[in-house]
Design an enzyme around this catalytic site. Structure first.
Site, PDB file in Angstrom:
ATOM      1  N   THR A 261     -94.583  17.613   8.770  1.00 24.98           N
ATOM      2  CA  THR A 261     -95.649  18.316   9.500  1.00 24.98           C
ATOM      3  C   THR A 261     -96.097  17.448  10.657  1.00 24.98           C
ATOM      4  O   THR A 261     -95.902  16.231  10.654  1.00 24.98           O
ATOM      5  CB  THR A 261     -96.908  18.530   8.635  1.00 24.98           C
ATOM      6  OG1 THR A 261     -97.443  17.242   8.291  1.00 24.98           O
ATOM      7  CG2 THR A 261     -96.628  19.343   7.409  1.00 24.98           C
ATOM      8  N   ASP A 262     -96.732  18.069  11.634  1.00 24.19           N
ATOM      9  CA  ASP A 262     -97.524  17.291  12.564  1.00 24.19           C
ATOM     10  C   ASP A 262     -98.753  16.850  11.768  1.00 24.19           C
ATOM     11  O   ASP A 262     -99.022  17.361  10.672  1.00 24.19           O
ATOM     12  CB  ASP A 262     -97.917  18.100  13.807  1.00 24.19           C
ATOM     13  CG  ASP A 262     -98.383  17.185  14.946  1.00 24.19           C
ATOM     14  OD1 ASP A 262     -98.728  16.016  14.679  1.00 24.19           O
ATOM     15  OD2 ASP A 262     -98.412  17.642  16.109  1.00 24.19           O
ATOM     16  N   TRP A 263     -99.507  15.907  12.309  1.00 22.72           N
ATOM     17  CA  TRP A 263    -100.590  15.293  11.526  1.00 22.72           C
ATOM     18  C   TRP A 263    -101.700  16.324  11.230  1.00 22.72           C
ATOM     19  O   TRP A 263    -102.371  16.808  12.130  1.00 22.72           O
ATOM     20  CB  TRP A 263    -101.111  14.054  12.249  1.00 22.72           C
ATOM     21  CG  TRP A 263    -100.382  12.816  11.798  1.00 22.72           C
ATOM     22  CD1 TRP A 263    -100.973  11.675  11.353  1.00 22.72           C
ATOM     23  CD2 TRP A 263     -98.969  12.592  11.694  1.00 22.72           C
ATOM     24  NE1 TRP A 263    -100.001  10.767  10.970  1.00 22.72           N
ATOM     25  CE2 TRP A 263     -98.776  11.293  11.169  1.00 22.72           C
ATOM     26  CE3 TRP A 263     -97.827  13.362  11.966  1.00 22.72           C
ATOM     27  CZ2 TRP A 263     -97.516  10.754  10.928  1.00 22.72           C
ATOM     28  CZ3 TRP A 263     -96.579  12.838  11.727  1.00 22.72           C
ATOM     29  CH2 TRP A 263     -96.436  11.549  11.214  1.00 22.72           C
ATOM     30  N   GLY A 264    -101.786  16.674   9.966  1.00 22.26           N
ATOM     31  CA  GLY A 264    -102.773  17.673   9.570  1.00 22.26           C
ATOM     32  C   GLY A 264    -102.272  19.088   9.792  1.00 22.26           C
ATOM     33  O   GLY A 264    -103.065  20.035   9.823  1.00 22.26           O
ATOM     34  N   GLY A 265    -100.972  19.249   9.900  1.00 26.63           N
ATOM     35  CA  GLY A 265    -100.422  20.568  10.222  1.00 26.63           C
ATOM     36  C   GLY A 265     -99.953  21.371   9.016  1.00 26.63           C
ATOM     37  O   GLY A 265     -99.310  22.411   9.175  1.00 26.63           O
TER      38      GLY A 265
END
Ligand code: BGC
Length: 732
Positions: A261-265
């Protein structure tokens, strides 16, 4: 008339595509057995531990099995300084400064694939010095709107240029046993509402414009990890989008590395697990066990919502990346990483030089023999501003950054009087995450020229033999997490450029920016314009050497500079940044020059444009045959000669037009390029190969690229608006 023997062609194409795609990796049975054995020894908790962050940039290993913690870092133009494990503050190390390379668009403007490979090696070597296993980049999203805050990190409006530059970059990086993370998959073309915006694009636009760079880096480059975009595509977040991930990335492209994931995605456990997500990163919950891919994943297995084999598949993907980067075999691993070497700095300089684009040079004002002048005026806030630590996740702690004024002072300070004037003041500010990503570069006060600064600049210009204005943007505008509000140069810079040009006929404007800005007024009033980018730690040295002719500009624009924002297709259709949370890409396949060409719209400076201090002449274009089969490769040839009096580099560009097609095709598309350096008078027979399979369009019904038989025209060009010669060929 073309014959539409679709089925046969499609079948043939599928075969040739498989034959011609040089896959970087194929699954090795021994490696697969090793992975299987390791997984058999793991508990479910240990497995799941390998699928989510245990801190900001680390993922747990399984120590008792010799699997170390997995370590990641940003970034795309330099390894980011060390961040605390459990918060976003920098750790304050003394050995984490790094080489700062030109940012994405600058790098793309070099059009030099050899530099791309070296860039990857440098990043890889510095990442290994810092004991990093995954470097989060490159960002290969397409520049769709000039306003996207992250354009400076991306490469181009053109998928072919993006793909050709990112493949060697990834190979160079991974040659140092560091995994690339190609981001942001997919259609992350704006920062406004990036966490929720729902993108709709046709299958053609997806396959012809937005996916080719991902496909090339995965298949040819062997990219080992791919990062999900924050946005949604057709109603589903990219981290849990089965169509994008399971079907296309892991299915069609055959990606067998880790999808993170992207950070927090991340947004779900079961849905993401089924869709093909492998690793969750950056979720803000303080208790890491509560993340979607932590305890909830264990529970999902225990409740029978997903089989444990699905968890095993993800662990296998992570282990495969670890094995391919020799993490499990430390003796075989590239362990000689170095940072901040002279060689790395020399490469940063070379990239910076080749990135510079000369846009205008009336009466051969450039190069300037500054050494023989009595005085020059150096004007503009960007003459003294450093840019390395801006832009959010791509910010780096550069060992140094030579500003334009420093570069000129170092080289000419003892020979010429340098009259510096700030010219304009940075009155903008940027608050990350504010206003849902709209409005980077808002103003604390009015966005007008300050009379006092303007007058000082005029005075400096009046008393100098030449004036150089370093203006443009800064990372209040070109930044992650927010888009710009407009394309105009801020702080009253136009007035500054106009007034200085009026009092000093030897005025050079140097634009420091990473995304399209409105250059209409400067293109009229300034005698010389250079596009200088966020050009890395050696920017100031490179500018001084280009301005004075020690180096000859050879960069070409990786995007179009149009007359107004409304002229760009996303804005012409009024579908940026979307309505009610949805953005529909009605501009479809006509992105960038594809649109301006097809709609016959004039632009200020076209895609691929860039001047030199020398002249090049192109000979007649020829091909090895007149007629080709679907599986053939077309070889084009032409003579390129440096007819001027100094050494120089030219980027010869090959565009292709499909003369008659059953679907709308852009007037022409880039299908090849070659950067050639020639001494004065020297000529070279240049050859460019184009596989016929590259000439197709994506047939939505057949779900494959199709090359319709018939006539195609190949053009050799110096830019999208400067065709030198064309030749017609037939495809059977
Ligand atoms: C960015 C990514 C970056 C990540 C980690 C995110 O906000 O979108 O590109 O790699 O943060 O810093």
């Amino acid at each position: 008339m073309k014959k539409y023997i679709y089925t046969a062609i499609t079948l043939l194409l599928l075969c040739t595509q498989t034959l011609s795609a040089q896959r970087m990796y194929t699954k090795d049975p021994k490696v697969e057995q090793r992975i299987e054995k390791l997984i058999k020894k793991m508990t479910l908790k240990e497995k799941v531990g390998m699928l989510h962050g245990n801190s900001k940039f680390f993922v747990s290993g399984v120590e008792r099995l010799g699997i170390p913690e997995w370590s990641m870092s940003d970034g795309p133009h330099g390894v980011r300084a060390e961040i605390n494990r459990h918060d976003w503050n920098y750790s304050g190390w003394t050995n984490d400064s790094s080489t700062y390379l030109p940012t994405g668009t600058a790098f793309a403007a070099t059009w030099n694939t050899e530099l791309a490979y070296k860039r990857g090696q440098i990043l890889g070597s510095e990442a290994r010095y810092r004991k990093k296993d995954v470097l989060l980049g490159p960002g290969v999203n397409i520049i769709r709107s000039p306003l996207c805050g992250r354009n400076f990190e991306y490469f181009s409006e053109d998928p072919f240029l993006t793909a050709r530059m990112s493949v060697p970059y990834v190979k160079g990086l991974q040659s140092r046993d560091v995994a690339a993370s190609i981001k942001h998959y997919a259609l992350n073309n704006q920062e406004t509402e990036r966490g929720t915006i729902d993108v709709y694009a046709s299958e053609r636009a997806l396959h012809e414009i937005y996916l080719p760079a991902f496909k090339a880096t995965v298949e040819e480059g062997g990219a080992l990890t791919v990062m999900a975009a924050y946005n949604k595509f057709r109603g589903e977040w990219c981290a849990e989008n089965k169509y994008l991930v399971r079907d296309i990335l892991k299915g069609e492209m055959g990606f067998d590395g880790a999808y993170i994931t992207d950070w927090g995605g991340a947004h779900s456990t079961v849905k993401s697990a089924i869709a093909g997500l492998d690793v969750e990163m950056g979720t803000e919950k303080a208790n890491y066990n509560e993340w979607y891919f932590a305890d909830p994943l264990i529970e999902a297995v225990q409740k029978g919502e997903i089989p444990e084999s699905l968890v095993d598949e993800k662990v296998a993907n992570v282990l495969r990346v670890m094995i391919r980067t020799n993490i499990l075999d430390p003796k075989k691993r590239f362990n000689d990483g170095v940072i901040n070497t002279k060689e790395h700095q020399q490469e940063a300089y070379q990239e910076a030089v080749e990135a510079v684009v000369l846009l205008k040079n009336e009466n051969n004002l450039l190069p300037m023999n500054i050494g023989s002048m009595k005085s020059i005026a150096v004007i503009g806030d960007n003459a003294t501003r450093r840019h390395c630590d801006g832009g959010l996740s791509s910010e780096i702690k550069a060992l140094y950054e030579i500003t334009p004024l420093e570069g000129l002072r170092r080289k000419f300070g003892d020979k010429v009087q340098i009259n510096f004037a700030q010219g304009y003041e940075k009155t903008s500010f940027f608050v990350p995450g504010e206003n849902n990503g709209q409005g980077a570069g808002r103003f604390s006060e009015d966005n007008k020229v300050k009379e006092g600064l303007l007058n000082e600049a005029i005075e400096a210009a009046k008393k100098s033999e030449a004036a150089i204005i370093f203006c443009g943007l800064n990372h209040d505008f070109d930044t992650e997490s927010a888009d710009k509000m407009y394309m105009q140069l801020p702080y009253g810079q136009i007035e500054l450029i106009q007034e200085v040009s009026k009092v000093n006929p030897n005025t050079v404007v140097v634009i420091i920016a990473g995304s399209p800005v409105d250059l209409v007024a400067p293109s009229i009033c300034a005698p010389a314009i250079i596009w200088g980018w966020y050009n890395g730690m050696e920017a100031g040295n490179a500018f001084a050497d280009i301005i004075t002719g020690k180096e000859n500009p050879s960069g070409k624009m990786p995007f179009t500079l149009a007359y107004s924002l409304e002229q760009y297709p996303a804005h012409a259709y009024n579908n940026y940044p979307g309505r009610n949370g949805i953005v529909n890409y009605e501009d479809d396949i006509l992105v960038g020059y594809r649109w301006f060409d097809t709609k016959k719209q004039p632009v200020v400076y076209s895609f691929g444009y860039g001047l030199s201090y020398t002249e090049f002449s192109y000979g007649k274009l020829s091909t090895d045959k007149q007629s080709y089969n679907q599986e053939d490769k077309i070889r084009v040839k032409f003579l390129l000669q440096n007819t001027g009096s100094v050494k120089g580099g030219e980027v010869a560009q090959l565009y292709v037009s499909d003369v008659e097609s059953s679907v709308l095709r852009p007037t022409k598309e880039l299908k090849g390029f070659r950067k050639v350096f020639l001494n004065p008078g020297e000529s070279q027979q240049v050859e460019i190969d184009v596989p016929v399979s590259e000439l197709g369009f994506y047939d939505e019904e057949k779900r494959a690229f199709v090359v319709e038989p018939g006539e195609f025209i190949l053009h050799i060009a110096s830019s999208a608006s400067d065709i030198k010669d064309s030749i017609s060929i037939k495809i059977q």
